[in-house]
Design a protein around this motif. Structure first.
Motif, PDB file in Angstrom:
ATOM      1  N   ALA A  43       0.827  -1.209   0.000  1.00 50.87           N
ATOM      2  CA  ALA A  43       0.000   0.000   0.000  1.00 50.87           C
ATOM      3  C   ALA A  43       0.857   1.254   0.000  1.00 50.87           C
ATOM      4  CB  ALA A  43      -0.932  -0.006   1.212  1.00 50.87           C
ATOM      5  N   ALA A  44       1.871   1.282   0.856  1.00 54.27           N
ATOM      6  CA  ALA A  44       2.741   2.456   0.932  1.00 54.27           C
ATOM      7  C   ALA A  44       3.483   2.670  -0.381  1.00 54.27           C
ATOM      8  CB  ALA A  44       3.722   2.302   2.089  1.00 54.27           C
ATOM      9  N   ASN A  45       3.958   1.595  -0.991  1.00 52.60           N
ATOM     10  CA  ASN A  45       4.667   1.729  -2.268  1.00 52.60           C
ATOM     11  C   ASN A  45       3.731   2.194  -3.377  1.00 52.60           C
ATOM     12  OD1 ASN A  45       7.237   0.979  -1.336  1.00 52.60           O
ATOM     13  ND2 ASN A  45       6.772  -1.198  -1.551  1.00 52.60           N
ATOM     14  N   ALA A  46       2.512   1.666  -3.388  1.00 52.48           N
ATOM     15  CA  ALA A  46       1.537   2.093  -4.395  1.00 52.48           C
ATOM     16  C   ALA A  46       1.200   3.571  -4.224  1.00 52.48           C
ATOM     17  CB  ALA A  46       0.271   1.248  -4.294  1.00 52.48           C
ATOM     18  N   ALA A  47       1.065   4.016  -2.969  1.00 54.51           N
ATOM     19  CA  ALA A  47       0.753   5.422  -2.710  1.00 54.51           C
ATOM     20  C   ALA A  47       1.882   6.326  -3.183  1.00 54.51           C
ATOM     21  CB  ALA A  47       0.489   5.629  -1.219  1.00 54.51           C
ATOM     22  N   THR A  48       3.120   5.888  -3.001  1.00 53.50           N
ATOM     23  CA  THR A  48       4.259   6.666  -3.485  1.00 53.50           C
ATOM     24  C   THR A  48       4.238   6.765  -5.002  1.00 53.50           C
ATOM     25  OG1 THR A  48       5.687   6.152  -1.598  1.00 53.50           O
ATOM     26  CG2 THR A  48       6.780   6.704  -3.668  1.00 53.50           C
ATOM     27  N   ILE A  49       4.004   5.649  -5.674  1.00 52.07           N
ATOM     28  CA  ILE A  49       3.968   5.651  -7.140  1.00 52.07           C
ATOM     29  C   ILE A  49       2.899   6.617  -7.648  1.00 52.07           C
ATOM     30  CG2 ILE A  49       3.381   4.241  -9.164  1.00 52.07           C
ATOM     31  CD1 ILE A  49       4.717   1.867  -7.675  1.00 52.07           C
ATOM     32  N   ALA A  50       1.725   6.593  -7.029  1.00 45.51           N
ATOM     33  CA  ALA A  50       0.645   7.488  -7.453  1.00 45.51           C
ATOM     34  C   ALA A  50       0.989   8.947  -7.173  1.00 45.51           C
ATOM     35  CB  ALA A  50      -0.653   7.100  -6.755  1.00 45.51           C
ATOM     36  N   ALA A  51       1.549   9.219  -5.998  1.00 44.44           N
ATOM     37  CA  ALA A  51       1.879  10.599  -5.633  1.00 44.44           C
ATOM     38  C   ALA A  51       2.931  11.184  -6.562  1.00 44.44           C
ATOM     39  CB  ALA A  51       2.363  10.656  -4.187  1.00 44.44           C
ATOM     40  N   VAL A  52       3.934  10.389  -6.896  1.00 42.98           N
ATOM     41  CA  VAL A  52       4.972  10.867  -7.811  1.00 42.98           C
ATOM     42  C   VAL A  52       4.366  11.150  -9.186  1.00 42.98           C
ATOM     43  CG1 VAL A  52       7.109  10.241  -9.011  1.00 42.98           C
ATOM     44  CG2 VAL A  52       6.845   9.722  -6.575  1.00 42.98           C
ATOM     45  N   GLY A  53       3.455  10.292  -9.621  1.00 39.85           N
ATOM     46  CA  GLY A  53       2.827  10.492 -10.923  1.00 39.85           C
ATOM     47  C   GLY A  53       2.001  11.761 -10.988  1.00 39.85           C
ATOM     48  N   THR A  54       1.132  11.970 -10.002  1.00 42.26           N
ATOM     49  CA  THR A  54       0.312  13.184 -10.023  1.00 42.26           C
ATOM     50  C   THR A  54       1.172  14.419  -9.793  1.00 42.26           C
ATOM     51  OG1 THR A  54      -0.234  12.913  -7.665  1.00 42.26           O
ATOM     52  CG2 THR A  54      -1.772  11.979  -9.280  1.00 42.26           C
ATOM     53  N   GLY A  55       2.255  14.260  -9.028  1.00 39.49           N
ATOM     54  CA  GLY A  55       3.171  15.380  -8.840  1.00 39.49           C
ATOM     55  C   GLY A  55       3.835  15.811 -10.127  1.00 39.49           C
ATOM     56  N   ARG A  56       3.948  14.889 -11.068  1.00 41.14           N
ATOM     57  CA  ARG A  56       4.494  15.195 -12.392  1.00 41.14           C
ATOM     58  C   ARG A  56       3.389  15.553 -13.384  1.00 41.14           C
ATOM     59  NH1 ARG A  56       9.555  12.943 -14.256  1.00 41.14           N
ATOM     60  NH2 ARG A  56      10.933  12.553 -12.490  1.00 41.14           N
ATOM     61  N   ASN A  57       2.171  15.711 -12.878  1.00 39.98           N
ATOM     62  CA  ASN A  57       1.009  16.043 -13.714  1.00 39.98           C
ATOM     63  C   ASN A  57       0.719  14.973 -14.759  1.00 39.98           C
ATOM     64  OD1 ASN A  57       0.434  18.539 -12.419  1.00 39.98           O
ATOM     65  ND2 ASN A  57       2.076  19.507 -13.589  1.00 39.98           N
ATOM     66  N   MET A  58       1.024  13.724 -14.403  1.00 40.43           N
ATOM     67  CA  MET A  58       0.684  12.611 -15.277  1.00 40.43           C
ATOM     68  C   MET A  58      -0.782  12.244 -15.061  1.00 40.43           C
ATOM     69  SD  MET A  58       3.595  11.970 -16.808  1.00 40.43           S
ATOM     70  CE  MET A  58       3.685  10.290 -17.458  1.00 40.43           C
ATOM     71  N   PRO A  59      -1.482  11.821 -16.097  1.00 39.49           N
ATOM     72  CA  PRO A  59      -2.895  11.462 -15.949  1.00 39.49           C
ATOM     73  C   PRO A  59      -3.069  10.141 -15.206  1.00 39.49           C
ATOM     74  CG  PRO A  59      -2.149  10.963 -18.162  1.00 39.49           C
ATOM     75  CD  PRO A  59      -1.013  11.687 -17.487  1.00 39.49           C
TER      76      PRO A  59
END
Length: 308
Positions: A43-59
């Motif tokens: 869960a923590a790793n998935a949350a990091t992956i998502a946060a990094v993606g949205t932080g880069r303005n990825m859809p």
């Protein structure tokens, strides 16, 4: 052949998290009954992956591709081994220019460089997921990513905030966790979302300017612990990835629940819903408390309570 088959089964069980107690679960927001169970580490790793993606303005589609890739490559575990010199969540190889071993073992870096490569794939959002992932990974098993797409879509919807109150964890604290309490929560927010997750306009962190400001969280002491209050800008504006403020709020709330075991988070409230560690199987509930209920029903802040 039998021994080989057993060995292969054990490897799959280890990598994908099959068997045993999971601790976290994400469900469909549509009521379709689909769900995916996973561990607090995943869960923590998935949350990091998502946060990094949205932080880069990825859809959201990019986040889904990244999560499906990590599910296939490592089972969403930051493993220190793999084929030849492959390492980490995405099994990236230092010898192939993905970075040093130390960098690749940093989930934030690993996710960031995956997105950097994905962004260079023309029309990746319109490609079949397994094709887009393969253009980045160049795997020997290019079709393997497809089977993880349904689970990745559930995770992505929750961890980008598109779906509300769909990710839960039982909240069992990790006894080996060393960095806990409000300072650890704020440090983890900066790690995953970037410096601007904590700073106001014109502020600096470590002498570096903040390019995209957000309101700064505050920490207050309460009878139940210390609360990190993370403001979510109000209004109808959307960010570059197309998410509005409420979706960003649910991303933060789900991020906190996903990190509850590692950071010893006891309670998360947002938009009139509350998650309490160890209560009702970790399910989100309606806020019923008196006094602070009005504040806890606000979509303008996410409140994260720790015990330290």
């Amino acid at each position: 052949m039998v021994l080989c088959g057993v060995a292969a089964y054990l490897v799959v069980q280890y990598v994908t998290g099959g068997g045993g107690s999971h601790g976290c679960k994400v469900v469909s927001a549509t009521g379709a009954g689909t769900s995916y169970e996973f561990t607090p580490e995943q869960a923590a790793n998935a949350a990091t992956i998502a946060a990094v993606g949205t932080g880069r303005n990825m859809p959201e589609r990019a986040v889904t591709i990244a999560l499906a890739t990590a599910l296939q490559e490592s089972g969403l575990r930051n493993i220190e081994h793999g084929d030849r010199d492959s390492l980490g969540l995405f099994q990236q190889r230092p010898s192939q220019g993905w970075g040093s071993a130390q960098q690749i073992m940093d989930p934030t870096y690993a996710a960031g460089i995956f997105y950097a490569h994905l962004a260079k794939v023309p029309g990746y959002a319109d490609l079949p997921l397994t094709v887009a992932a393969q253009k980045v990974q160049r795997s020997g098993y290019p079709e393997a990513y497809a089977k993880h797409e349904p689970d990745a879509e559930l995770l992505s919807a929750a961890l980008t905030g598109q779906a509300a109150a769909t990710l839960t964890c039982d909240g069992r604290f990790d006894p080996a966790a060393q960095a806990i309490g409000p300072d650890a929560v704020r440090a983890a927010l900066v790690r995953d979302f970037g410096r601007d997750a904590l700073q106001e306009t014109g502020a600096e962190v470590g002498g570096a300017p903040v390019p995209s400001p957000s309101p700064s969280p505050s920490v207050t002491a309460t009878a139940s612990g210390r609360t990190v209050t993370v403001p979510v800008p109000l209004g109808t504006r959307t960010d570059a990835s197309g998410r509005d403020e409420r979706e960003r709020g649910w991303q933060l709330a789900h991020w906190a629940v996903a990190n509850s075991s590692a950071l010893h988070i006891q309670r998360v409230t947002y938009a009139g819903r509350v998650w309490i560690a160890g209560s009702d199987g970790g399910a989100w509930q309606q806020v019923r408390s008196q006094g602070v209920a009005g504040a806890e029903k606000s979509v303008g802040v996410v409140r994260i309570v720790t015990g330290q």
